[in-house]
Design an enzyme around this catalytic site. Structure first.
Site, short mmCIF file in Angstrom:
data_model
loop_
_atom_site.label_atom_id
_atom_site.label_comp_id
_atom_site.label_asym_id
_atom_site.label_seq_id
_atom_site.Cartn_x
_atom_site.Cartn_y
_atom_site.Cartn_z
N GLU A 117 0.83 -1.21 0.00
CA GLU A 117 0.00 0.00 0.00
C GLU A 117 0.86 1.26 0.00
O GLU A 117 0.52 2.26 -0.63
CB GLU A 117 -0.95 -0.03 1.19
N GLU A 137 -3.85 -10.25 4.07
CA GLU A 137 -4.68 -9.86 5.21
C GLU A 137 -5.80 -10.84 5.54
O GLU A 137 -6.19 -10.98 6.71
CB GLU A 137 -5.28 -8.47 4.98
#
Length: 267
Positions: A117, A137
């Site tokens: 990210e 995740e």
């Protein structure tokens, strides 16, 4: 070195290295240190761009420091409000709506979770040929909400992004280049040379013009074409308006007509 972040100034370029062994994980103090570096880039008129890379040659960043999260040093619920990640949000890049100076990501190894990210928050991405990108995740019971959910489906085909979200599969540097997610793939030994070459080109160019590109693109992203023109012409973009009236714009035109190298000052 401050909280795993090394900052070196080279002329108009700021080189920022995340070097926090073993996996360059990012806790709150590390995010604040990164944010401070990007705030320096933002505020220093003599700096024109930055290179962001990771220490070592295996991991760019594994993202959120899960050990710190598990220890209660970081919060999960409303994490963006509960903890102060610094100027520009997590890593100083993922929600930085003020920084108009270009940032080049020199991705030296695995870019995982929040590290991926962070890379997505950069403007140009150069990856070493052994790099992989991943979003692991789901098995943790969380989602990549610091930029991947928001940005990745806008950069690559939606279904491929969903594979990465839901199945956690990794993407190689070559595949990322195929989709246009990274600009360039180079051998590891050439990574910083390639990034510095691009940074030197940016640093040579008219600063306000470079900054206007970021300002305008951020403002008109996902906006219908007619509205995009209206926003750009409407006077709400101060860097763009300043560029149009700048001495650098006049200098660039004059240098072209006179067949000489322009001398840009950022004014």
């Amino acid at each position: 070195m401050s909280d795993g972040v090394k900052v070196v100034r080279d002329g108009h370029v700021l080189e920022i290295t995340l070097d926090r062994p073993k996996v360059n994980a990012i806790d709150v103090p590390t995010s604040q240190a990164l944010a401070a570096a990007f705030q320096q880039l933002h505020e220093d008129k003599d700096l024109r761009c930055a290179i962001l890379t990771g220490g070592g040659d295996k991991i760019f960043s594994a993202g959120w420091d899960l050990k710190a999260l598990n220890a209660g040093e970081m919060q999960l619920d409303n994490w963006w409000e509960t903890d102060d990640y610094g100027f520009g949000g997590f890593t100083g890049l993922t929600e930085n709506w003020a920084l108009n100076k270009p940032v080049i990501a020199a991705i030296n190894g695995l870019a995982i979770g929040g590290g991926f990210e962070m890379a997505l928050g950069c403007d140009l991405l150069i990856a070493a040929d052994h790099v992989e990108f991943g979003l692991p995740e789901m098995p943790l019971g969380i989602v990549p909400d610091a930029g991947a959910l928001q940005r990745l489906p806008r950069r690559i085909p939606h279904n491929i992004a969903m594979e990465m979200f839901l199945l956690g599969r990794r993407m190689s540097a070559e595949e990322a280049a195929h989709y246009g997610l990274v600009n360039k793939v180079v051998p590891r030994a050439q990574l910083m040379d390639a990034a510095r070459e691009w940074a030197a080109s940016i640093a040579w160019s008219a600063p306000l013009a470079m900054q206007s590109v970021k300002e305008v693109e951020r403002e008109i992203e996902c906006v219908p074409l007619q509205e995009a023109f209206a926003r750009m012409r409407g006077g709400g973009l101060p860097t763009y308006r300043k560029m149009l009236k700048s001495a650098d714009a006049a200098e660039g035109v004059a240098a072209f007509v006179e067949k000489r190298e322009p001398k840009f000052r950022g004014e």
